[in-house]
Design a protein around this motif. Sequence first.
Motif, PDB file in Angstrom:
ATOM      1  N   HIS A  19      32.974  12.892  46.288  1.00  0.00           N
ATOM      2  CA  HIS A  19      31.711  14.163  46.169  1.00  0.00           C
ATOM      3  C   HIS A  19      33.009  15.363  46.674  1.00  0.00           C
ATOM      4  CE1 HIS A  19      28.655  17.047  45.679  1.00  0.00           C
ATOM      5  NE2 HIS A  19      28.783  18.017  46.410  1.00  0.00           N
ATOM      6  N   VAL A  20      32.665  16.434  45.262  1.00  0.00           N
ATOM      7  CA  VAL A  20      33.237  18.089  44.457  1.00  0.00           C
ATOM      8  C   VAL A  20      32.660  18.836  45.203  1.00  0.00           C
ATOM      9  CG1 VAL A  20      35.049  18.769  43.597  1.00  0.00           C
ATOM     10  CG2 VAL A  20      35.308  16.167  43.559  1.00  0.00           C
ATOM     11  N   ASP A  21      33.272  19.695  45.922  1.00  0.00           N
ATOM     12  CA  ASP A  21      32.907  21.158  45.732  1.00  0.00           C
ATOM     13  C   ASP A  21      33.381  22.201  45.885  1.00  0.00           C
ATOM     14  OD1 ASP A  21      29.538  20.864  46.599  1.00  0.00           O
ATOM     15  OD2 ASP A  21      30.043  20.188  48.851  1.00  0.00           O
ATOM     16  N   MET A  22      33.475  22.839  44.986  1.00  0.00           N
ATOM     17  CA  MET A  22      34.431  23.719  44.495  1.00  0.00           C
ATOM     18  C   MET A  22      33.915  25.806  44.544  1.00  0.00           C
ATOM     19  SD  MET A  22      36.374  22.364  41.064  1.00  0.00           S
ATOM     20  CE  MET A  22      37.957  23.564  41.542  1.00  0.00           C
ATOM     21  N   LEU A  23      34.670  26.242  45.138  1.00  0.00           N
ATOM     22  CA  LEU A  23      34.012  27.743  45.045  1.00  0.00           C
ATOM     23  C   LEU A  23      35.785  28.944  44.583  1.00  0.00           C
ATOM     24  CD1 LEU A  23      32.018  29.888  45.426  1.00  0.00           C
ATOM     25  CD2 LEU A  23      32.759  29.989  47.562  1.00  0.00           C
ATOM     26  N   SER A  24      34.944  29.714  44.335  1.00  0.00           N
ATOM     27  CA  SER A  24      35.945  30.376  43.240  1.00  0.00           C
ATOM     28  C   SER A  24      35.665  31.931  43.296  1.00  0.00           C
ATOM     29  CB  SER A  24      37.446  29.576  42.232  1.00  0.00           C
ATOM     30  OG  SER A  24      37.920  30.703  42.204  1.00  0.00           O
ATOM     31  N   PRO A  25      36.394  32.906  43.486  1.00  0.00           N
ATOM     32  CA  PRO A  25      35.850  33.569  42.092  1.00  0.00           C
ATOM     33  C   PRO A  25      36.466  34.227  40.975  1.00  0.00           C
ATOM     34  CG  PRO A  25      38.279  34.483  44.126  1.00  0.00           C
ATOM     35  CD  PRO A  25      37.259  33.055  43.994  1.00  0.00           C
ATOM     36  N   ILE A  26      36.085  35.278  40.526  1.00  0.00           N
ATOM     37  CA  ILE A  26      36.241  35.607  39.060  1.00  0.00           C
ATOM     38  C   ILE A  26      36.581  36.512  38.569  1.00  0.00           C
ATOM     39  CG2 ILE A  26      36.222  33.609  37.705  1.00  0.00           C
ATOM     40  CD1 ILE A  26      33.691  34.453  37.036  1.00  0.00           C
ATOM     41  N   GLY A  27      37.402  37.339  38.398  1.00  0.00           N
ATOM     42  CA  GLY A  27      37.576  38.993  37.917  1.00  0.00           C
ATOM     43  C   GLY A  27      38.521  39.153  38.924  1.00  0.00           C
ATOM     44  N   PRO A  28      37.988  39.978  39.696  1.00  0.00           N
ATOM     45  CA  PRO A  28      38.911  41.475  40.352  1.00  0.00           C
ATOM     46  C   PRO A  28      39.200  40.543  41.479  1.00  0.00           C
ATOM     47  CG  PRO A  28      37.444  42.691  39.255  1.00  0.00           C
ATOM     48  CD  PRO A  28      36.637  41.254  38.609  1.00  0.00           C
ATOM     49  N   GLY A  29      38.231  39.574  42.108  1.00  0.00           N
ATOM     50  CA  GLY A  29      38.218  38.817  42.986  1.00  0.00           C
ATOM     51  C   GLY A  29      39.494  37.927  43.392  1.00  0.00           C
ATOM     52  N   THR A  30      39.661  37.269  41.668  1.00  0.00           N
ATOM     53  CA  THR A  30      41.241  36.527  42.104  1.00  0.00           C
ATOM     54  C   THR A  30      42.491  36.668  42.408  1.00  0.00           C
ATOM     55  OG1 THR A  30      41.458  36.776  39.592  1.00  0.00           O
ATOM     56  CG2 THR A  30      40.252  35.441  39.804  1.00  0.00           C
ATOM     57  N   LYS A  31      41.909  37.751  42.884  1.00  0.00           N
ATOM     58  CA  LYS A  31      43.355  38.658  43.911  1.00  0.00           C
ATOM     59  C   LYS A  31      44.372  37.959  44.924  1.00  0.00           C
ATOM     60  CE  LYS A  31      43.010  43.585  42.267  1.00  0.00           C
ATOM     61  NZ  LYS A  31      42.384  44.878  42.542  1.00  0.00           N
TER      62      LYS A  31
END
Length: 162
Positions: free
Chosen positions: A89-101
């Motif tokens: 089982h894989v769980d991923m969480l990522s910001p996109i846009g300005p949050g990727t800094k």
Amino acid sequence: KGEGKVIKFQDAPGLTHEWQPHISAPMNWNKGDVKASFDVLLGPGAEFWHEWRNSGGSYQVGPNLRFKDGALYTGDTKLCAVPTGEWIHVDMLSPIGPGTKNGTFDLAVTTDGGKTKLFAGPCKLQSAKWLTLNSMVWVSNATKKTEFYLDNLKYERIKAAK
């Protein structure tokens, strides 16, 4: 897991492109956070790649996973050993846009219904230029007869950008 309908990737030698077979899902998300989860069952010799990409001819990749030779990688960094013939089982969480800094995404990988933790922590985005999620890609990158299965795929925006 594996009950009902699953997606089966079956690879073979001699294909024109080693990245075949693959599935690409168009997205158009450019702000907020994205939470993803799925289950994967790897056959012997399977090579499974999962990438979050922006659009364009020279696309940039953000979160990325590579299952190869009994191990899980992000970019060139080996994270942990992974089993074959057992659901992961894989769980991923990522910001996109300005949050990727901050340049990272969060990853958790478990087996045995979450009882056995293989990896948990932040991982580096593949490209610092990745800002938008325009496609999700699932690839079988093997050059021999092998297979893997995907189940319970879920991708959602969970928080709007401020």
